[in-house]
Motif scaffolding. Structure first.
Motif, mmCIF file in Angstrom:
data_model
loop_
_atom_site.group_PDB
_atom_site.id
_atom_site.type_symbol
_atom_site.label_atom_id
_atom_site.label_comp_id
_atom_site.label_asym_id
_atom_site.label_seq_id
_atom_site.Cartn_x
_atom_site.Cartn_y
_atom_site.Cartn_z
ATOM 1 N N ASN A 253 0.884 -1.302 0.046
ATOM 2 C CA ASN A 253 -0.018 0.105 0.028
ATOM 3 C C ASN A 253 0.739 1.254 0.047
ATOM 4 O O ASN A 253 2.033 1.100 0.372
ATOM 5 N N GLU A 254 0.479 2.524 -0.335
ATOM 6 C CA GLU A 254 1.181 3.765 -0.467
ATOM 7 C C GLU A 254 0.136 4.750 -0.164
ATOM 8 O O GLU A 254 -1.035 4.672 -0.577
ATOM 9 N N PRO A 255 0.575 6.055 0.366
ATOM 10 C CA PRO A 255 -0.191 7.158 0.626
ATOM 11 C C PRO A 255 -1.189 7.335 -0.458
ATOM 12 O O PRO A 255 -2.385 7.861 -0.131
ATOM 13 N N ALA A 256 -0.857 7.463 -1.739
ATOM 14 C CA ALA A 256 -1.728 7.952 -2.891
ATOM 15 C C ALA A 256 -3.165 7.150 -2.946
ATOM 16 O O ALA A 256 -3.898 7.768 -3.176
ATOM 17 N N TYR A 257 -2.921 5.917 -2.266
ATOM 18 C CA TYR A 257 -4.288 5.168 -2.396
ATOM 19 C C TYR A 257 -5.222 5.387 -1.296
ATOM 20 O O TYR A 257 -6.374 4.967 -1.326
ATOM 21 N N VAL A 258 -4.968 6.591 -0.405
ATOM 22 C CA VAL A 258 -6.113 6.944 0.387
ATOM 23 C C VAL A 258 -7.100 7.514 -0.538
ATOM 24 O O VAL A 258 -8.289 7.424 -0.092
ATOM 25 N N ALA A 259 -7.053 7.960 -1.395
ATOM 26 C CA ALA A 259 -7.999 8.179 -2.441
ATOM 27 C C ALA A 259 -9.141 7.153 -2.848
ATOM 28 O O ALA A 259 -10.325 7.502 -2.724
ATOM 29 N N ALA A 260 -8.548 5.933 -2.828
ATOM 30 C CA ALA A 260 -9.494 4.825 -3.076
ATOM 31 C C ALA A 260 -10.374 4.604 -1.822
ATOM 32 O O ALA A 260 -11.453 4.322 -1.738
ATOM 33 N N VAL A 261 -9.627 4.896 -0.427
ATOM 34 C CA VAL A 261 -10.378 4.871 0.748
ATOM 35 C C VAL A 261 -11.518 5.729 0.965
ATOM 36 O O VAL A 261 -12.624 5.454 1.180
ATOM 37 N N ALA A 262 -11.319 7.201 0.467
ATOM 38 C CA ALA A 262 -11.941 8.289 0.480
ATOM 39 C C ALA A 262 -13.059 7.916 -0.471
ATOM 40 O O ALA A 262 -14.355 8.258 -0.339
ATOM 41 N N GLN A 263 -12.896 7.212 -1.524
ATOM 42 C CA GLN A 263 -13.908 7.227 -2.616
ATOM 43 C C GLN A 263 -15.019 5.943 -2.099
ATOM 44 O O GLN A 263 -16.144 6.302 -2.301
ATOM 45 N N ARG A 264 -14.431 4.988 -1.280
ATOM 46 C CA ARG A 264 -15.407 4.157 -0.885
ATOM 47 C C ARG A 264 -16.311 4.643 0.319
ATOM 48 O O ARG A 264 -17.370 4.500 0.275
ATOM 49 N N VAL A 265 -15.871 5.375 1.005
ATOM 50 C CA VAL A 265 -16.152 6.201 2.147
ATOM 51 C C VAL A 265 -17.440 7.104 1.442
ATOM 52 O O VAL A 265 -18.613 6.943 1.771
ATOM 53 N N ALA A 266 -17.114 7.544 0.442
ATOM 54 C CA ALA A 266 -17.970 8.535 -0.109
ATOM 55 C C ALA A 266 -19.265 7.443 -0.596
ATOM 56 O O ALA A 266 -20.583 7.970 -0.538
ATOM 57 N N ASP A 267 -18.936 6.394 -1.386
ATOM 58 C CA ASP A 267 -20.109 5.697 -1.839
ATOM 59 C C ASP A 267 -20.799 5.050 -0.742
ATOM 60 O O ASP A 267 -22.032 5.250 -0.982
#
Ligand SMILES: [Zn+2]
Length: 299
Positions: A253-267
């Protein structure tokens, strides 16, 4: 590994074309329009040695404005401090992880206090906590946890709490401390508990941080928590190099992937990525004091 082979969280992945624009231009600058914080990462680990500049380039392209680097034991501190010198967006914590109790020595509280007082980039104590999934040494873990909670109160710093299979003793400890005015503010990092447990920690004033586990299809309790958590009380994180979000689960994992976490929370919340980015970033600012100057940056 070449940068081009890693589909970093940019372009289509970080954007959510279906979402209401919320005042942001729908044109091609969505990646730059979101300001994210990775509120918990470990890039000091050796598996970032070879390509950290490329990793940093990807987190910058993904809109990550601050990273909060967690510490698991004091010998890491000089290397984390050097990373903060190298990457101006990095802030960090100092502390001892519940699975690292053998690193707690007679002078450790003093070592942590000195490190926190020496560098204004130290914004939290941790990660600290209880982990009864991997170990059963509760008394030993409590003996390492308590002086760190005391230190956080003394220095008026928030705590980063690791809590695995231990919600009950952690809630008991924090409630007892609240009675005597000794419960610090802080965040439940890499949240994986139930909504009922979350309610207990929220009632103590703590924030809830979602990691890549929220993207796992079977993490139903975590999904429920992401739906139910109040807007002003959640953060997002990677906990990298662990827990890469879907579709990179199992990889580094790496910091850029926090965007995928935020996207899932948004969904899960039925909100736009922009809303979750803005809210989680404002919450991280409120808890840690990241110095982001949000009024100009995110409106
Ligand atoms: Zn961690």
């Amino acid at each position: 590994m070449a940068a081009a082979t890693i589909p970093a969280a940019r372009g289509g992945e970080i954007r959510n074309p279906e979402a209401p624009s919320e005042g942001h231009s729908p044109s091609g600058s969505a990646a730059a329009a979101v300001a994210l914080v990775d509120s918990h990462c470990h890039i000091v680990f050796r598996n970032f040695d070879d390509d950290l500049d490329a990793v940093a380039q990807r987190w910058r392209e993904a809109g990550i404005r601050r990273l909060l680097h967690a510490c698991v034991e004091p010998s890491e501190i000089p290397a984390i401090r050097a990373l903060a010198d190298r990457f101006p967006e990095l802030r960090y914590s100092v502390g001892v992880h519940p699975l690292d109790t053998e690193h707690w020595q007679a002078d450790t509280a003093q070592v942590l206090r000195a490190a926190a007082e020496a560098d204004p980039r130290v914004l939290a104590i941790g990660e600290l906590g209880l982990d009864l999934f991997r170990e059963k040494n509760l008394e030993q873990q409590l003996a390492v946890l308590r002086p760190q909670l005391d230190l956080a109160c003394e220095l008026d710093l928030p705590v980063i709490i690791h809590c695995r299979d231990a919600a009950e003793p952690m809630l008991a400890e924090l409630r007892e401390r609240r009675e005597r005015g000794a419960c610090p503010r802080g965040v439940m990092h890499c949240w994986g508990g139930t909504p009922e447990e979350m309610a207990g920690f929220l009632e103590l004033g703590l924030f809830i941080s979602f990691s890549g586990t929220v993207t796992f299809p079977k993490a139903e309790a975590t999904h429920a928590c992401a739906r139910e958590v109040p807007a002003d009380r959640y953060l997002v994180e990677t906990d990298c190099p662990f827990l890469a979000p879907v579709p990179r689960r199992g990889k580094r994992n790496e910091p850029a992937y926090v965007a995928a976490v935020a996207q899932r929370v948004a969904d899960l919340r039925g909100e736009s990525l922009e809303t979750v980015a803005r809210q989680s970033t404002a919450n991280a600012e409120a808890l840690f004091g990241l110095g982001l100057g949000l009024a100009a940056d995110t409106v």
